[in-house]
Design a protein around this motif. Structure first.
Motif, PDB file in Angstrom:
ATOM      1  N   THR A 128       0.888  -1.159   0.000  1.00 38.62           N
ATOM      2  CA  THR A 128       0.000   0.000   0.000  1.00 38.62           C
ATOM      3  C   THR A 128       0.923   1.205   0.000  1.00 38.62           C
ATOM      4  OG1 THR A 128      -1.662  -1.212   1.270  1.00 38.62           O
ATOM      5  CG2 THR A 128      -1.853   1.186   1.213  1.00 38.62           C
ATOM      6  N   LEU A 129       1.147   1.769  -1.175  1.00 32.36           N
ATOM      7  CA  LEU A 129       2.242   2.719  -1.345  1.00 32.36           C
ATOM      8  C   LEU A 129       2.160   3.930  -0.425  1.00 32.36           C
ATOM      9  CD1 LEU A 129       2.489   0.987  -4.003  1.00 32.36           C
ATOM     10  CD2 LEU A 129       3.453   3.058  -5.026  1.00 32.36           C
ATOM     11  N   ALA A 130       0.954   4.414  -0.167  1.00 30.57           N
ATOM     12  CA  ALA A 130       0.815   5.644   0.612  1.00 30.57           C
ATOM     13  C   ALA A 130       1.389   5.506   2.021  1.00 30.57           C
ATOM     14  CB  ALA A 130      -0.645   6.052   0.672  1.00 30.57           C
ATOM     15  N   ARG A 131       1.545   4.298   2.495  1.00 34.48           N
ATOM     16  CA  ARG A 131       2.032   4.084   3.857  1.00 34.48           C
ATOM     17  C   ARG A 131       3.562   4.136   3.944  1.00 34.48           C
ATOM     18  NH1 ARG A 131      -1.593  -1.205   5.620  1.00 34.48           N
ATOM     19  NH2 ARG A 131      -3.643  -0.204   5.485  1.00 34.48           N
ATOM     20  N   TYR A 132       4.222   4.130   2.808  1.00 34.25           N
ATOM     21  CA  TYR A 132       5.657   3.923   2.830  1.00 34.25           C
ATOM     22  C   TYR A 132       6.462   5.073   2.243  1.00 34.25           C
ATOM     23  CZ  TYR A 132       4.764  -0.893   4.112  1.00 34.25           C
ATOM     24  OH  TYR A 132       4.369  -2.021   4.779  1.00 34.25           O
ATOM     25  N   THR A 133       7.645   5.202   2.805  1.00 34.41           N
ATOM     26  CA  THR A 133       8.712   5.997   2.203  1.00 34.41           C
ATOM     27  C   THR A 133       9.561   5.052   1.359  1.00 34.41           C
ATOM     28  OG1 THR A 133       8.806   7.545   4.062  1.00 34.41           O
ATOM     29  CG2 THR A 133      10.785   7.353   2.694  1.00 34.41           C
TER      30      THR A 133
ATOM     31  N   LYS B   9       8.845  10.557   0.516  1.00 30.30           N
ATOM     32  CA  LYS B   9       7.641  10.176   1.222  1.00 30.30           C
ATOM     33  C   LYS B   9       6.442  10.329   0.292  1.00 30.30           C
ATOM     34  CE  LYS B   9       6.289  10.813   6.038  1.00 30.30           C
ATOM     35  NZ  LYS B   9       6.275  11.724   7.194  1.00 30.30           N
ATOM     36  N   ASN B  10       5.284   9.803   0.700  1.00 32.40           N
ATOM     37  CA  ASN B  10       4.115   9.941  -0.164  1.00 32.40           C
ATOM     38  C   ASN B  10       3.682  11.395  -0.305  1.00 32.40           C
ATOM     39  OD1 ASN B  10       3.259   9.787   2.576  1.00 32.40           O
ATOM     40  ND2 ASN B  10       1.168   9.572   1.873  1.00 32.40           N
ATOM     41  N   SER B  11       4.101  12.249   0.646  1.00 27.48           N
ATOM     42  CA  SER B  11       3.801  13.678   0.570  1.00 27.48           C
ATOM     43  C   SER B  11       4.625  14.384  -0.505  1.00 27.48           C
ATOM     44  CB  SER B  11       4.080  14.334   1.921  1.00 27.48           C
ATOM     45  OG  SER B  11       5.445  14.187   2.254  1.00 27.48           O
ATOM     46  N   GLY B  12       5.664  13.708  -0.975  1.00 26.81           N
ATOM     47  CA  GLY B  12       6.583  14.324  -1.932  1.00 26.81           C
ATOM     48  C   GLY B  12       7.828  14.888  -1.282  1.00 26.81           C
ATOM     49  N   ASP B  13       7.850  14.932   0.062  1.00 29.37           N
ATOM     50  CA  ASP B  13       9.040  15.387   0.774  1.00 29.37           C
ATOM     51  C   ASP B  13      10.200  14.441   0.491  1.00 29.37           C
ATOM     52  OD1 ASP B  13       7.151  16.390   3.727  1.00 29.37           O
ATOM     53  OD2 ASP B  13       7.593  17.466   1.869  1.00 29.37           O
TER      54      ASP B  13
ATOM     55  N   ASP C 268       5.934   7.522  -8.586  1.00 27.41           N
ATOM     56  CA  ASP C 268       4.678   7.543  -9.327  1.00 27.41           C
ATOM     57  C   ASP C 268       3.812   6.447  -8.733  1.00 27.41           C
ATOM     58  OD1 ASP C 268       2.583   7.291 -11.140  1.00 27.41           O
ATOM     59  OD2 ASP C 268       3.826   7.785 -12.855  1.00 27.41           O
ATOM     60  N   ASP C 269       2.982   6.822  -7.764  1.00 27.03           N
ATOM     61  CA  ASP C 269       2.184   5.816  -7.066  1.00 27.03           C
ATOM     62  C   ASP C 269       1.176   5.144  -7.998  1.00 27.03           C
ATOM     63  OD1 ASP C 269       1.947   6.973  -3.591  1.00 27.03           O
ATOM     64  OD2 ASP C 269       3.642   6.737  -4.953  1.00 27.03           O
ATOM     65  N   ALA C 270       0.675   5.852  -8.976  1.00 23.94           N
ATOM     66  CA  ALA C 270      -0.303   5.265  -9.894  1.00 23.94           C
ATOM     67  C   ALA C 270       0.321   4.127 -10.698  1.00 23.94           C
ATOM     68  CB  ALA C 270      -0.854   6.332 -10.825  1.00 23.94           C
ATOM     69  N   LYS C 271       1.597   4.291 -11.057  1.00 29.31           N
ATOM     70  CA  LYS C 271       2.298   3.252 -11.809  1.00 29.31           C
ATOM     71  C   LYS C 271       3.050   2.294 -10.914  1.00 29.31           C
ATOM     72  CE  LYS C 271       2.935   5.997 -16.021  1.00 29.31           C
ATOM     73  NZ  LYS C 271       3.924   6.553 -16.981  1.00 29.31           N
ATOM     74  N   LYS C 272       3.050   2.581  -9.612  1.00 25.01           N
ATOM     75  CA  LYS C 272       3.785   1.755  -8.640  1.00 25.01           C
ATOM     76  C   LYS C 272       5.265   1.681  -9.013  1.00 25.01           C
ATOM     77  CE  LYS C 272      -0.235  -0.896  -7.180  1.00 25.01           C
ATOM     78  NZ  LYS C 272      -0.821  -2.223  -6.902  1.00 25.01           N
ATOM     79  N   MET C 273       5.828   2.857  -9.239  1.00 26.22           N
ATOM     80  CA  MET C 273       7.230   2.941  -9.626  1.00 26.22           C
ATOM     81  C   MET C 273       7.928   4.044  -8.840  1.00 26.22           C
ATOM     82  SD  MET C 273       7.733   0.718 -12.126  1.00 26.22           S
ATOM     83  CE  MET C 273       9.259   1.311 -12.842  1.00 26.22           C
TER      84      MET C 273
ATOM     85  N   TYR D  67      23.149  -0.235  -6.510  1.00 25.90           N
ATOM     86  CA  TYR D  67      22.079   0.638  -6.030  1.00 25.90           C
ATOM     87  C   TYR D  67      20.864  -0.206  -5.666  1.00 25.90           C
ATOM     88  CZ  TYR D  67      24.613   4.839  -7.315  1.00 25.90           C
ATOM     89  OH  TYR D  67      25.529   5.853  -7.369  1.00 25.90           O
ATOM     90  N   TYR D  68      20.308   0.090  -4.483  1.00 22.59           N
ATOM     91  CA  TYR D  68      19.188  -0.670  -3.954  1.00 22.59           C
ATOM     92  C   TYR D  68      17.978   0.233  -3.747  1.00 22.59           C
ATOM     93  CZ  TYR D  68      22.769  -4.094  -2.702  1.00 22.59           C
ATOM     94  OH  TYR D  68      23.802  -5.007  -2.729  1.00 22.59           O
ATOM     95  N   CYS D  69      16.821  -0.295  -4.029  1.00 27.72           N
ATOM     96  CA  CYS D  69      15.558   0.338  -3.698  1.00 27.72           C
ATOM     97  C   CYS D  69      15.083  -0.250  -2.371  1.00 27.72           C
ATOM     98  CB  CYS D  69      14.547   0.043  -4.807  1.00 27.72           C
ATOM     99  SG  CYS D  69      12.914   0.743  -4.576  1.00 27.72           S
ATOM    100  N   ALA D  70      14.509   0.603  -1.519  1.00 24.26           N
ATOM    101  CA  ALA D  70      14.066   0.135  -0.210  1.00 24.26           C
ATOM    102  C   ALA D  70      12.764   0.818   0.183  1.00 24.26           C
ATOM    103  CB  ALA D  70      15.135   0.406   0.847  1.00 24.26           C
ATOM    104  N   ALA D  71      11.997   0.156   1.041  1.00 24.18           N
ATOM    105  CA  ALA D  71      10.737   0.711   1.539  1.00 24.18           C
ATOM    106  C   ALA D  71      10.754   0.695   3.059  1.00 24.18           C
ATOM    107  CB  ALA D  71       9.556  -0.099   1.020  1.00 24.18           C
ATOM    108  N   GLY D  72      10.295   1.805   3.650  1.00 23.93           N
ATOM    109  CA  GLY D  72      10.270   1.905   5.097  1.00 23.93           C
ATOM    110  C   GLY D  72       9.335   3.012   5.544  1.00 23.93           C
ATOM    111  N   VAL D  73       9.575   3.498   6.766  1.00 21.81           N
ATOM    112  CA  VAL D  73       8.743   4.571   7.315  1.00 21.81           C
ATOM    113  C   VAL D  73       9.649   5.722   7.721  1.00 21.81           C
ATOM    114  CG1 VAL D  73       6.936   2.994   8.063  1.00 21.81           C
ATOM    115  CG2 VAL D  73       8.805   3.540   9.615  1.00 21.81           C
TER     116      VAL D  73
END
Length: 121
Positions: free
Chosen positions: A28-33, A52-56, A72-77, A93-99
């Motif tokens: 759920t993308l909106a929950r994650y940085t 962040k989902n705010s764009g910060d 791009d949350d709509a494209k999940k990218m 280079y690594y992509c990561a998800a967190g808070v």
């Protein structure tokens, strides 16, 4: 299943540009940085940029003005656009998800497998 898959790495000459992509699934993308980290041989993993989902965003000083993170949350990218690349940018280079909004690896729970970026003439 939560998954992050990086792509777009490769060999580029100094001064060149590259765009990395992170394909996101199961979140759920909106929950994650989402963040980009890198690790060069013999060095610790360092945070490059996060958004962040705010764009910060938070960006590593040594890449400010050269690297931009876009989500791009709509494209999940999530993308890392890199320009004026230098040999010292060579790393996996690594992509990561967190808070939160920081570049500390311990705050990121989910990681991709990484993509190699080599800057060399």
């Amino acid at each position: 299943q939560m998954q992050l898959v990086e792509s777009g790495g490769g060999l580029v000459q100094p001064g060149g540009s590259l765009r990395l992509s992170c394909t996101i699934s199961g979140f759920t993308l909106a929950r994650y940085t989402f963040a980009w980290f890198r690790q060069a041989p013999g060095k610790e993993r360092e945070g490059v940029s996060c958004i962040k989902n705010s764009g910060d965003t938070v960006t590593l000083d040594s890449v400010k003005g050269r690297f931009t993170t876009i989500r791009d949350d709509a494209k999940k990218m999530v993308y890392l656009e890199m320009s004026d690349l230098k040999p010292e940018d060579t790393a996996v280079y690594y992509c990561a998800a967190g808070v939160g909004l920081n570049l500390l690896p311990n705050f990121y729970t989910f990681w991709g497998q990484g993509t190699q970026v080599t800057v060399s003439s």
